[in-house]
Design a protein around this motif. Structure first.
Motif, PDB file in Angstrom:
ATOM      1  N   ASN A  13       0.988  -1.186  -0.254  1.00  0.00           N
ATOM      2  CA  ASN A  13      -0.050  -0.450   0.406  1.00  0.00           C
ATOM      3  C   ASN A  13       0.512   0.973   0.079  1.00  0.00           C
ATOM      4  OD1 ASN A  13      -1.505   2.408   0.676  1.00  0.00           O
ATOM      5  ND2 ASN A  13      -3.150   0.574   1.856  1.00  0.00           N
ATOM      6  N   ALA A  15       0.355   3.670   1.342  1.00  0.00           N
ATOM      7  CA  ALA A  15       0.708   4.666   2.116  1.00  0.00           C
ATOM      8  C   ALA A  15       1.647   4.367   3.585  1.00  0.00           C
ATOM      9  CB  ALA A  15      -0.852   4.945   3.210  1.00  0.00           C
ATOM     10  N   GLU A  44       3.009  10.620  10.640  1.00  0.00           N
ATOM     11  CA  GLU A  44       2.318   9.638  10.809  1.00  0.00           C
ATOM     12  C   GLU A  44       1.109   9.534  11.315  1.00  0.00           C
ATOM     13  OE1 GLU A  44       2.445   4.487  10.337  1.00  0.00           O
ATOM     14  OE2 GLU A  44       2.829   6.613   8.991  1.00  0.00           O
ATOM     15  N   ALA A  47      -1.989  10.433   9.956  1.00  0.00           N
ATOM     16  CA  ALA A  47      -2.787  10.315   8.534  1.00  0.00           C
ATOM     17  C   ALA A  47      -3.235   8.887   9.286  1.00  0.00           C
ATOM     18  CB  ALA A  47      -1.452   9.717   7.492  1.00  0.00           C
ATOM     19  N   ALA A  51      -7.236   8.435   9.049  1.00  0.00           N
ATOM     20  CA  ALA A  51      -7.471   6.790   8.396  1.00  0.00           C
ATOM     21  C   ALA A  51      -8.693   6.152   8.648  1.00  0.00           C
ATOM     22  CB  ALA A  51      -6.505   5.861   7.847  1.00  0.00           C
ATOM     23  N   PHE A  80      -2.644  10.422   2.245  1.00  0.00           N
ATOM     24  CA  PHE A  80      -2.002   9.018   2.903  1.00  0.00           C
ATOM     25  C   PHE A  80      -3.154   8.500   3.336  1.00  0.00           C
ATOM     26  CE2 PHE A  80       2.259  11.045   1.788  1.00  0.00           C
ATOM     27  CZ  PHE A  80       2.666   9.728   1.440  1.00  0.00           C
ATOM     28  N   TRP A  83      -5.445   6.721   1.322  1.00  0.00           N
ATOM     29  CA  TRP A  83      -4.575   4.943   0.410  1.00  0.00           C
ATOM     30  C   TRP A  83      -4.488   4.225   2.123  1.00  0.00           C
ATOM     31  CZ3 TRP A  83      -0.151   7.867  -1.831  1.00  0.00           C
ATOM     32  CH2 TRP A  83      -0.547   8.550  -2.844  1.00  0.00           C
ATOM     33  N   ARG A  84      -4.152   4.186   2.684  1.00  0.00           N
ATOM     34  CA  ARG A  84      -4.532   3.182   3.632  1.00  0.00           C
ATOM     35  C   ARG A  84      -5.487   3.109   4.195  1.00  0.00           C
ATOM     36  NH1 ARG A  84      -0.322   5.760   8.613  1.00  0.00           N
ATOM     37  NH2 ARG A  84       1.027   5.173   7.138  1.00  0.00           N
ATOM     38  N   CYS A 171      -5.220   3.838  -7.201  1.00  0.00           N
ATOM     39  CA  CYS A 171      -4.588   4.234  -5.859  1.00  0.00           C
ATOM     40  C   CYS A 171      -5.428   5.980  -6.449  1.00  0.00           C
ATOM     41  CB  CYS A 171      -3.512   4.237  -5.463  1.00  0.00           C
ATOM     42  SG  CYS A 171      -2.346   4.386  -6.619  1.00  0.00           S
TER      43      CYS A 171
END
Length: 527
Positions: A13, A15, A44, A47, A51, A80, A83-84, A171
């Protein structure tokens, strides 16, 4: 012989690039905008929290998320996080109108909307016109939905279920600029983008380390976003302009203060940076890679940039459908000396990419012959979303047809002649505007030019040259005609010269012939 299918097509992935950077250097500066700093661990954690929030709001793997925002730290966080959580990132250029963003939302089938608080009309239009939308988040306080910041804070410390993805899972829906019709959604996949990131690091910016710093001077919704994804892969700090206003003096100040080593831009913006009065005193010693793409750079502009910046220019040629990944002209191949330079080339094929110049039947033409530039390789997109007609027109025998015309020399260096739609036929002869534009730009009084084919009752089409004089320069149409006499074949000489203060440009800073033609008809009453 029995063919064995792959045991697994699962890939990383995208992310995960952020997770890896944060593990290596949690306290290092990751993102900068104005007085705000985000460290890698903070980036981080944000994100992760967002998510988790998106999954709690019902985001499922494959759900598209439309994004309408100018560049900001939260936009990077959201990319990110989407995507995660398993979603598909669908960014719009923030300069588009509400109706245009409604179309993109409908065409992509987006289920969620992330909209900056500066665009309430866009959010309202999408909520009213897109019944498939299930939720909306605002970047900043707004009436049209809960804020992304508040939702992130509410979920801080929570870990999402990172979506498992296959090589061909989408993505990013990368919308074309729509210069030849309504925008189309190019489907970029996790596996494809992993190759693109690796290729960028190999061909465009070799040797990046956390000691580098990148300045963003273009919208993150398109090429600049791909560039920044590459920076994250190497833990490079990203510096955003403090506002959406592009100010050359601010750019050079940030280059000095943050020891910027990489920038991605387009030729028109690079030209502004180089020719601005503040450039003469700019501290450019930290620059390693100034990457330009989106259009070929005219030779005279290229020489001025090399004189100011030194051997740091890197050009690449590509389209959104190939994520810029077709050819590269690295810094060592840029020559200021006309006698030593391969003038007009956009470089050679990128690592892992095959490029051919083909005729109308798909046959490769000989070196020096003009045809359509076609490409195959792992960077080529998965096709246009929900558009079988465009897919059928864009692929032939597995080759992606770029719609660009050009020729290749015997050593494999590619030269772009122009778009198929730019070429015109005058008296039965093909005329390629770029050659004429290059000649006009050697006149010391001309800053920008665009040559278009316009209808003519005798010759079918003739060239009109729309020229922009440099500040303080005076030049007439007769002078320009006399200047070109003897430098081009007679049938290539423009039949009319038009002088404007500036050329209209797209939301991405590109000079587009469609916009110029419309303006030409409006202003000049052309045929």
């Amino acid at each position: 012989m029995t063919l064995v299918p792959p045991v697994s097509t699962r890939v990383m992935n995208l992310a995960t690039l952020l997770t890896q950077a944060a593990r290596r250097d949690p306290d290092g500066v990751a993102l900068v905008m104005g007085d705000t700093r985000w460290r890698w661990a903070e980036f981080e954690a944000g994100a992760d929290a967002l998510a988790a929030a998106l999954q709690g709001m019902g985001l499922q793997k494959g759900d598209r998320v439309m994004v309408q925002s100018q560049n900001c730290l939260e936009m990077m966080q959201a990319m990110f996080a989407v995507w995660r959580a398993g979603g598909v990132w669908v960014p719009a250029n923030f300069r588009q109108t509400p109706d245009e963003v409604v179309y993109l939302t409908q065409a992509s089938g987006a289920r969620g909307l992330i909209c900056n608080a500066a665009f309430p009309d866009h959010a309202a239009a999408c909520q009213a016109g897109c019944p498939e939308l299930r939720w909306t988040l605002s970047i900043g306080a707004a009436d049209f939905g809960p804020s992304l910041q508040a939702v992130t804070n509410d979920h801080m410390g929570q870990r999402p279920q990172v979506a498992a993805v296959d090589r061909d899972d989408a993505c990013w829906f990368f919308f074309t600029s729509g210069t030849t019709g309504r925008p189309k959604a190019s489907v970029l996949t996790h596996g494809q983008m992993a190759f693109v990131v690796t290729n960028y690091l190999a061909d465009l910016m070799p040797g990046l380390t956390p000691a580098d710093a990148s300045l963003v001077v273009a919208p993150l919704s398109h090429g600049a976003g791909v560039h920044q994804l590459t920076q994250v892969a190497r833990g490079v700090k990203t510096v955003l302009l403090p506002s959406e206003k592009f100010d050359v003096e601010t750019v050079w100040q940030l280059v000095r203060d943050w020891r910027i080593s990489t920038m991605f831009t387009v030729p028109t913006i690079l030209k502004l940076l180089v020719e601005h009065p503040s450039a003469a005193a700019a501290d450019t010693a930290s620059l390693r890679y100034v990457i330009y793409a989106g259009a070929p750079m005219y030779r005279e502009d290229q020489k001025r940039a090399l004189a100011l910046l030194g051997p740091v220019l890197v050009q690449y040629f590509g389209l959104g459908e190939v994520t810029g990944n077709i050819t590269v002209l690295p810094a060592w191949a840029h020559e200021a000396d006309d006698d030593a330079a391969r003038i007009g080339t956009c470089g050679y094929a990128r690592t892992g990419i095959e490029v051919q110049v083909q005729d109308d039947q798909g046959r490769e033409v000989a070196p020096g012959e003009t045809g359509e530039i076609c490409v195959i390789g792992p960077a080529v997109f998965a096709g246009y979303h929900d558009n079988p007609k465009a897919n059928a027109e864009s692929f032939r025998d597995g080759w992606f047809r770029t719609g660009d015309l050009g020729h290749m020399d015997a050593e494999g260096y590619l030269y772009i002649t122009g778009r198929q739609s730019d070429m015109f036929i005058s008296g039965g002869s093909n005329v390629y505007p770029r050659e004429i534009e290059e000649k006009i730009l050697t006149h010391p009084a001309i800053s920008e030019v665009a040559v278009l084919g316009m209808p003519d009752p005798l010759w079918g089409e003739v060239g009109w040259a729309v020229c922009v004089p440099r500040d303080g320069a005076a030049v007439s149409a007769d002078e320009l005609g006399a200047f070109l006499d003897g430098k081009l074949s007679r049938y290539k000489l423009p039949r009319r010269f038009v002088l404007w203060d500036a050329l209209p440009k797209s939301a991405y800073g590109k000079i587009t012939k469609t916009m110029i033609r419309e303006e030409l008809l409006r202003r000049e009453g052309g045929p």
